[in-house]
Design a protein around this motif. Sequence first.
Motif, PDB file in Angstrom:
ATOM      1  N   VAL A 162       0.838  -1.201   0.000  1.00 51.36           N
ATOM      2  CA  VAL A 162       0.000   0.000   0.000  1.00 51.36           C
ATOM      3  C   VAL A 162       0.873   1.250   0.000  1.00 51.36           C
ATOM      4  CG1 VAL A 162      -1.529   1.371   1.473  1.00 51.36           C
ATOM      5  CG2 VAL A 162      -2.061  -1.025   1.005  1.00 51.36           C
ATOM      6  N   LYS A 163       1.908   1.211   0.818  1.00 48.61           N
ATOM      7  CA  LYS A 163       2.830   2.335   0.879  1.00 48.61           C
ATOM      8  C   LYS A 163       3.469   2.576  -0.492  1.00 48.61           C
ATOM      9  CE  LYS A 163       5.664   4.323   4.384  1.00 48.61           C
ATOM     10  NZ  LYS A 163       6.783   4.191   5.300  1.00 48.61           N
TER      11      LYS A 163
ATOM     12  N   SER B 114      -5.755   1.845  -3.170  1.00 44.26           N
ATOM     13  CA  SER B 114      -5.181   1.374  -1.917  1.00 44.26           C
ATOM     14  C   SER B 114      -6.150   1.509  -0.742  1.00 44.26           C
ATOM     15  CB  SER B 114      -3.869   2.096  -1.603  1.00 44.26           C
ATOM     16  OG  SER B 114      -4.088   3.478  -1.443  1.00 44.26           O
ATOM     17  N   LYS B 115      -7.109   2.423  -0.860  1.00 44.47           N
ATOM     18  CA  LYS B 115      -8.065   2.611   0.233  1.00 44.47           C
ATOM     19  C   LYS B 115      -8.787   1.323   0.603  1.00 44.47           C
ATOM     20  CE  LYS B 115     -11.083   6.352   1.150  1.00 44.47           C
ATOM     21  NZ  LYS B 115     -11.900   7.465   0.594  1.00 44.47           N
TER      22      LYS B 115
ATOM     23  N   MET C 199       2.202   1.654  -3.421  1.00 48.10           N
ATOM     24  CA  MET C 199       1.173   2.176  -4.327  1.00 48.10           C
ATOM     25  C   MET C 199       0.961   3.664  -4.117  1.00 48.10           C
ATOM     26  SD  MET C 199      -1.950  -0.442  -4.738  1.00 48.10           S
ATOM     27  CE  MET C 199      -1.849  -1.357  -3.230  1.00 48.10           C
ATOM     28  N   ASN C 200       0.897   4.070  -2.856  1.00 48.91           N
ATOM     29  CA  ASN C 200       0.658   5.486  -2.574  1.00 48.91           C
ATOM     30  C   ASN C 200       1.806   6.358  -3.066  1.00 48.91           C
ATOM     31  OD1 ASN C 200      -1.783   4.837  -1.487  1.00 48.91           O
ATOM     32  ND2 ASN C 200      -1.104   4.965   0.645  1.00 48.91           N
ATOM     33  N   SER C 201       3.008   5.803  -3.078  1.00 50.50           N
ATOM     34  CA  SER C 201       4.138   6.601  -3.541  1.00 50.50           C
ATOM     35  C   SER C 201       4.133   6.738  -5.059  1.00 50.50           C
ATOM     36  CB  SER C 201       5.464   6.007  -3.042  1.00 50.50           C
ATOM     37  OG  SER C 201       5.717   4.788  -3.691  1.00 50.50           O
TER      38      SER C 201
ATOM     39  N   ASN D  39      -1.364  10.025  -6.397  1.00 50.92           N
ATOM     40  CA  ASN D  39      -2.655  10.119  -5.727  1.00 50.92           C
ATOM     41  C   ASN D  39      -3.742   9.242  -6.332  1.00 50.92           C
ATOM     42  OD1 ASN D  39      -1.812  11.889  -3.788  1.00 50.92           O
ATOM     43  ND2 ASN D  39      -2.299  13.706  -4.999  1.00 50.92           N
TER      44      ASN D  39
ATOM     45  N   VAL E  36      -6.419  -0.935   2.372  1.00 46.84           N
ATOM     46  CA  VAL E  36      -6.209  -0.455   3.742  1.00 46.84           C
ATOM     47  C   VAL E  36      -7.345  -0.913   4.659  1.00 46.84           C
ATOM     48  CG1 VAL E  36      -6.181   1.615   5.203  1.00 46.84           C
ATOM     49  CG2 VAL E  36      -4.790   1.540   3.135  1.00 46.84           C
TER      50      VAL E  36
ATOM     51  N   PHE F   2      -3.680   6.393  -7.059  1.00 43.44           N
ATOM     52  CA  PHE F   2      -3.683   5.052  -6.502  1.00 43.44           C
ATOM     53  C   PHE F   2      -4.312   4.966  -5.126  1.00 43.44           C
ATOM     54  CE2 PHE F   2      -1.234   4.039 -10.103  1.00 43.44           C
ATOM     55  CZ  PHE F   2      -1.545   2.704 -10.326  1.00 43.44           C
ATOM     56  N   THR F   3      -4.596   6.130  -4.539  1.00 47.23           N
ATOM     57  CA  THR F   3      -5.200   6.063  -3.211  1.00 47.23           C
ATOM     58  C   THR F   3      -6.590   5.435  -3.265  1.00 47.23           C
ATOM     59  OG1 THR F   3      -5.669   8.406  -3.483  1.00 47.23           O
ATOM     60  CG2 THR F   3      -3.893   7.824  -1.972  1.00 47.23           C
TER      61      THR F   3
END
Length: 215
Positions: A41-42, A55-56, A44-46, A49, A59, A51-52
């Motif tokens: 997730v980390k 990833s949400k 993907m987030n990097s 945005n 999470v 991808f949030t």
Amino acid sequence: STGPENHKFSLQEVLDSFRVCLSEDEHVSLERYVAGWRGLVKFMNSLGNVFTFISKDAVSKIQILVNFLNGENGSHYVTIQSMVKYELENGLVDVSKRGTHPESGCRTLLRLHRALRWLELFLERLRISKEDGKTSVMCADAYNESLSQHHPWVIRKAAGMAFCVLPGRPTFFEVMNVGSTEKVVEMLGEAVPMISKVYKITEDLYAQNNLLELP
Ligand code: 1PW
């Protein structure tokens, strides 16, 4: 904790979580599986945005499993195998339609498990790609071959749009923070079979227990 979340991010460590989540007798540690997902997730987030949105959901699935791990029945959630046994024996899984257990560990993990197949296919494509390979195409092909079959149209559409803005292969490899391209390819060569093994063990377990279509 000394998990991958606490220091400079390297995809190597994330993928190592999937290596160490397997015990010798092929039991899968839920805590380490979840740690691997946290790192993904980390990562993907990097990537940006867009991808949030993707990833949400991961999470929230991770959080459901962490709550089981830390809950009063946590001792039954040490491995994926013990979780499946415990939840099935105690009627804690909605097997054919959603009912009183809409967020069982089994159905929650199944979603991450399906996504892990996507990751496996995507990383393998990245590994064998040429310098001018398009990450968006690799990602979309991997998705269409796996996870997309479990998603409704609107999610497939949104995922497709997110893939389009994936950074190119050089940036992608840089964000992994593993080193030179050769190093990345070498790392992927070790990581992909590990992920594949964890995937297969989980898939077999779910198949044996008729859990592959949990609502
Ligand atoms: C670039 C690195 C790639 C890593 C792969 C990570 C994939 C993560 C998840 C995709 C999620 C898309 C939006 C969420 C959809 C949910 O409806 C779906 N969840 C998943 C993980 O597929 C199904 O969950 P639900 O709705 O049955 O609770």
